[in-house]
Design an enzyme around this catalytic site. Structure first.
Site, PDB file in Angstrom:
ATOM      1  N   THR A 186       2.691   3.365  -7.025  1.00 24.07           N
ATOM      2  CA  THR A 186       2.901   3.843  -5.662  1.00 24.07           C
ATOM      3  C   THR A 186       2.251   5.217  -5.571  1.00 24.07           C
ATOM      4  O   THR A 186       1.635   5.678  -6.536  1.00 24.07           O
ATOM      5  CB  THR A 186       4.403   3.894  -5.310  1.00 24.07           C
ATOM      6  OG1 THR A 186       4.545   4.171  -3.900  1.00 24.07           O
ATOM      7  CG2 THR A 186       5.136   4.966  -6.108  1.00 24.07           C
TER       8      THR A 186
ATOM      9  N   VAL B 231       0.860  -1.173   0.000  1.00 24.40           N
ATOM     10  CA  VAL B 231       0.000   0.000   0.000  1.00 24.40           C
ATOM     11  C   VAL B 231       0.899   1.226   0.000  1.00 24.40           C
ATOM     12  O   VAL B 231       1.850   1.299   0.777  1.00 24.40           O
ATOM     13  CB  VAL B 231      -0.928   0.018   1.232  1.00 24.40           C
ATOM     14  CG1 VAL B 231      -1.833   1.250   1.208  1.00 24.40           C
ATOM     15  CG2 VAL B 231      -1.759  -1.260   1.286  1.00 24.40           C
ATOM     16  N   CYS B 232       0.622   2.166  -0.887  1.00 22.67           N
ATOM     17  CA  CYS B 232       1.345   3.433  -0.919  1.00 22.67           C
ATOM     18  C   CYS B 232       2.851   3.183  -1.095  1.00 22.67           C
ATOM     19  O   CYS B 232       3.276   2.438  -1.956  1.00 22.67           O
ATOM     20  CB  CYS B 232       1.035   4.229   0.340  1.00 22.67           C
ATOM     21  SG  CYS B 232       1.472   5.972   0.300  1.00 22.67           S
ATOM     22  N   SER B 233       3.665   3.788  -0.247  1.00 19.82           N
ATOM     23  CA  SER B 233       5.117   3.667  -0.376  1.00 19.82           C
ATOM     24  C   SER B 233       5.647   2.311   0.066  1.00 19.82           C
ATOM     25  O   SER B 233       6.856   2.063  -0.015  1.00 19.82           O
ATOM     26  CB  SER B 233       5.819   4.778   0.415  1.00 19.82           C
ATOM     27  OG  SER B 233       5.443   4.737   1.773  1.00 19.82           O
TER      28      SER B 233
ATOM     29  N   ALA C 293      -1.740   2.668  -4.817  1.00 19.22           N
ATOM     30  CA  ALA C 293      -1.369   4.070  -4.628  1.00 19.22           C
ATOM     31  C   ALA C 293      -1.581   4.483  -3.169  1.00 19.22           C
ATOM     32  O   ALA C 293      -1.661   3.638  -2.279  1.00 19.22           O
ATOM     33  CB  ALA C 293      -2.193   4.934  -5.574  1.00 19.22           C
TER      34      ALA C 293
END
Length: 312
Positions: free
Chosen positions: A121, A101-103, A154
């Protein structure tokens, strides 16, 4: 069992969002939720919000059916943790579904699991990610991306969309939709949908091309080709395109489409103008072209957004 990997200074919603989605889906499927929060160092793990989660030590990889890796400010340190990288590699080696998730994608990339693969990302991390991991086929505009057993998503709330996609795969679309409604989400967004934050950024542009984007927003009924924009900026088309991507993180064509989408959305929701007229005014010309753009950006056609706005 679903494992959610966290580390000091993780983003709380990166972990809690998917956890809630999986928990609700399991209950709809008449199953007992089986979710475990794990970390390289067991015990209370502090998030960037100051809220702690109690994590267990990494256990046997074979016990997991899915591994979700959170992101957050502490991701760089986590990506240098040999124990964390070895565990993630071992999970993937066993063919277990692995997601970030995300970074959290930085941990997957550092573990070598994204080389030659499609991934995404958070849009704010795009330049940093591309510089650090040039062998990854990054899709910076996607909500989430699946490439084999590897899933990436993202920023923050997109982790819920990724979890819902997994729920649909595991339990079917009906339970995924029920879970989305229970989470009070209007609809489950598709992976190819644009990261909405980038649309918002273009609403109030700043930097080198701010005047150009402001001008483009006021002339959406014009063709606004790359040559048109480059000429307005006083640059060659090739130089302009490279400079624009470096400045904004997107291509001129996509930037123009986003401006058109946002203005069209406002007119669709706030007026009774025919959809055909909105498409003409905002430069889409063809209503079908505008419909496809809306589905990419919002997961819904213009008519659905209008109905929802009126119902609200």
């Amino acid at each position: 069992m679903i494992g959610v990997l966290i580390f000091p200074d993780f983003q709380l919603l990166d972990a809690s969002g998917p956890i809630s989605a999986f928990e609700i889906a399991a209950r709809y499927a008449r199953q007992t939720p089986s979710i475990k929060v794990i970390a390289a160092q067991p015990g209370p793990v502090r998030s960037t919000a100051g809220v702690e989660m109690l994590a267990r030590k990494f256990g046997p990889a074979s016990a997991l059916s899915t591994l979700i890796i959170a992101g957050g400010e502490g991701v760089e340190a986590a990506a240098r943790n040999a124990c964390t990288l070895a565990f993630v590699r071992n999970v993937a080696k066993r063919g277990i579904r692995v997601a970030s998730v995300c970074s959290g994608a930085f941990i997957l990339a550092e573990a070598g699991l994204l080389d030659g693969k499609r991934a995404t990302t958070h849009w704010q991390r795009t330049r940093q990610f591309l510089k650090a991991y040039p062998n990854v086929k990054l899709e910076p505009d996607s909500i989430y991306v699946r490439d084999g057993i590897i899933w990436t998503s993202a920023g923050i709330s997109a982790g819920i969309d990724l979890a819902l996609a997994m729920v649909a795969e595991d339990h079917g679309e009906e339970i995924a939709q029920k879970t989305a409604r229970q989470l009070v989400l209007y609809a489950r967004r598709s992976g190819g949908q644009s990261q909405f934050s980038q649309l918002l950024e273009l609403k109030a542009p700043n930097g080198r091309f701010a005047p150009l984007l402001t001008w483009a927003r006021e002339h959406l009924d014009a063709p606004l080709t790359v040559d048109d924009l480059a000429d307005r900026a006083g640059m060659s088309a090739r130089h302009f395109t490279r400079a624009f991507i470096a400045e904004t993180g997107t291509t001129p064509s996509k930037a123009v489409e986003r401006l058109r989408i946002e203005v069209a959305r406002q007119r669709v929701q706030a007026s009774s103008e025919p959809i055909e007229r909105v498409a003409e005014i905002t430069g889409f010309r063809d209503p079908e072209r505008m419909r496809r753009a809306f589905i990419r950006a919002f997961g819904q056609p213009p008519q659905a957004l209008r109905r929802a706005a009126r119902a609200g």
